[in-house]
Design an enzyme around this catalytic site. Structure first.
Site, PDB file in Angstrom:
ATOM      1  N   THR A   1      68.344  31.431  86.937  1.00 14.67           N
ATOM      2  CA  THR A   1      68.007  30.399  86.842  1.00 14.67           C
ATOM      3  C   THR A   1      65.922  30.422  86.508  1.00 14.67           C
ATOM      4  O   THR A   1      64.990  31.349  86.578  1.00 14.67           O
ATOM      5  CB  THR A   1      67.427  29.654  87.470  1.00 14.67           C
ATOM      6  N   GLU A   2      65.541  29.585  85.678  1.00 12.73           N
ATOM      7  CA  GLU A   2      64.702  29.559  85.309  1.00 12.73           C
ATOM      8  C   GLU A   2      63.210  28.854  86.531  1.00 12.73           C
ATOM      9  O   GLU A   2      62.190  29.351  85.807  1.00 12.73           O
ATOM     10  CB  GLU A   2      64.349  28.561  84.248  1.00 12.73           C
ATOM     11  N   ASN A   3      63.922  29.003  87.611  1.00 15.12           N
ATOM     12  CA  ASN A   3      62.646  28.691  88.699  1.00 15.12           C
ATOM     13  C   ASN A   3      62.495  29.833  89.124  1.00 15.12           C
ATOM     14  O   ASN A   3      61.102  29.838  90.651  1.00 15.12           O
ATOM     15  CB  ASN A   3      62.553  27.550  89.446  1.00 15.12           C
TER      16      ASN A   3
ATOM     17  N   ASN B   1      71.555  31.945  81.497  1.00 16.65           N
ATOM     18  CA  ASN B   1      71.072  30.618  82.200  1.00 16.65           C
ATOM     19  C   ASN B   1      72.171  29.770  82.774  1.00 16.65           C
ATOM     20  O   ASN B   1      72.349  28.722  80.772  1.00 16.65           O
ATOM     21  CB  ASN B   1      69.720  30.560  81.584  1.00 16.65           C
TER      22      ASN B   1
END
Length: 214
Positions: A51-53, A29
């Site tokens: 990616t955290e989205n 990440n």
């Protein structure tokens, strides 16, 4: 530094050094800022960017192919690698909190001499958003930090104790600046190597935190 360079070159130098520490297969990440540049210096096809989205399989994208709906957590345009997968934010954070991210690469405002970081708030200034750093520090198997060695006024950012609110009590694994790379082992900073043109005396002068030499 003996070798003078502009900000962009400095950031890419740090990102290139971080990339040397990544070995696939692994899920990585990338945080906002210098961490996003690490992707440009990776050569291992078995490193999968998260990616955290909500995207696993992030890749770069040329200007002609930008999709305004396809961005990373820092709202920068990204591309999708072959085999990429999309998911909602809650599933993405479940991956992080469940220990499925091998390496998180974060920016930081300060780091203390035990490897604890502050990267989400500056006292007296507006907070734009906490982001995923707190979750990544708890959930990622390893955490690397990228940052400039000193602030704009020349004061150290590697401190005996953070003066900004800390992000987590978890100690990071490595710290990379334009002057040096440090490992964190058993709560101790260890100088792993110097960046090109940098002397040990310069690192000592610009570092408040105690450290040993590998």
């Amino acid at each position: 530094m003996t070798v003078q360079m502009n900000k962009a070159d400095m950031q890419h130098m740090i990102a290139k050094r971080v990339a040397k520490e990544l070995n696939g297969p692994c899920t990585v990440n990338l945080g906002i800022g210098i961490p996003t540049l690490v992707a440009e210096h990776m050569t291992d096809d078995h490193i999968y960017l998260h990616t955290e989205n909500g995207l696993l399989g992030v890749t770069d994208v040329d200007d002609e192919s930008v999709d305004p709906n396809l961005v990373n957590a820092g709202k920068l345009p990204v591309g999708e690698a072959v085999g990429a997968s999309f998911f909602n934010s809650s599933d993405s954070f479940a991956m992080i909190r469940g220990g499925h991210v091998d390496v998180a690469i974060l920016g930081a405002l300060q780091v203390d001499e035990h490897g604890v970081i502050a990267n989400w708030a500056v006292p007296g200034k507006n907070i734009m958003g906490v982001g995923g750093a707190m979750d990544l520090l708890v959930g990622a198997k390893k955490v690397f930090v990228t940052m400039s060695h000193t602030s704009k006024d020349g004061s150290p950012k590697l401190l005996k104790e953070c003066t900004y609110p800390i992000t987590s009590t978890r100690q990071v694994d490595m710290i990379f600046t334009e002057l040096a790379a440090f490992k964190v082992e058993d709560g101790t900073l260890i100088l792993a190597d110097l960046m090109p043109g940098v002397t040990l005396e310069e690192v000592r002068e610009k570092t408040e935190a105690s450290f040993t030499i590998e």
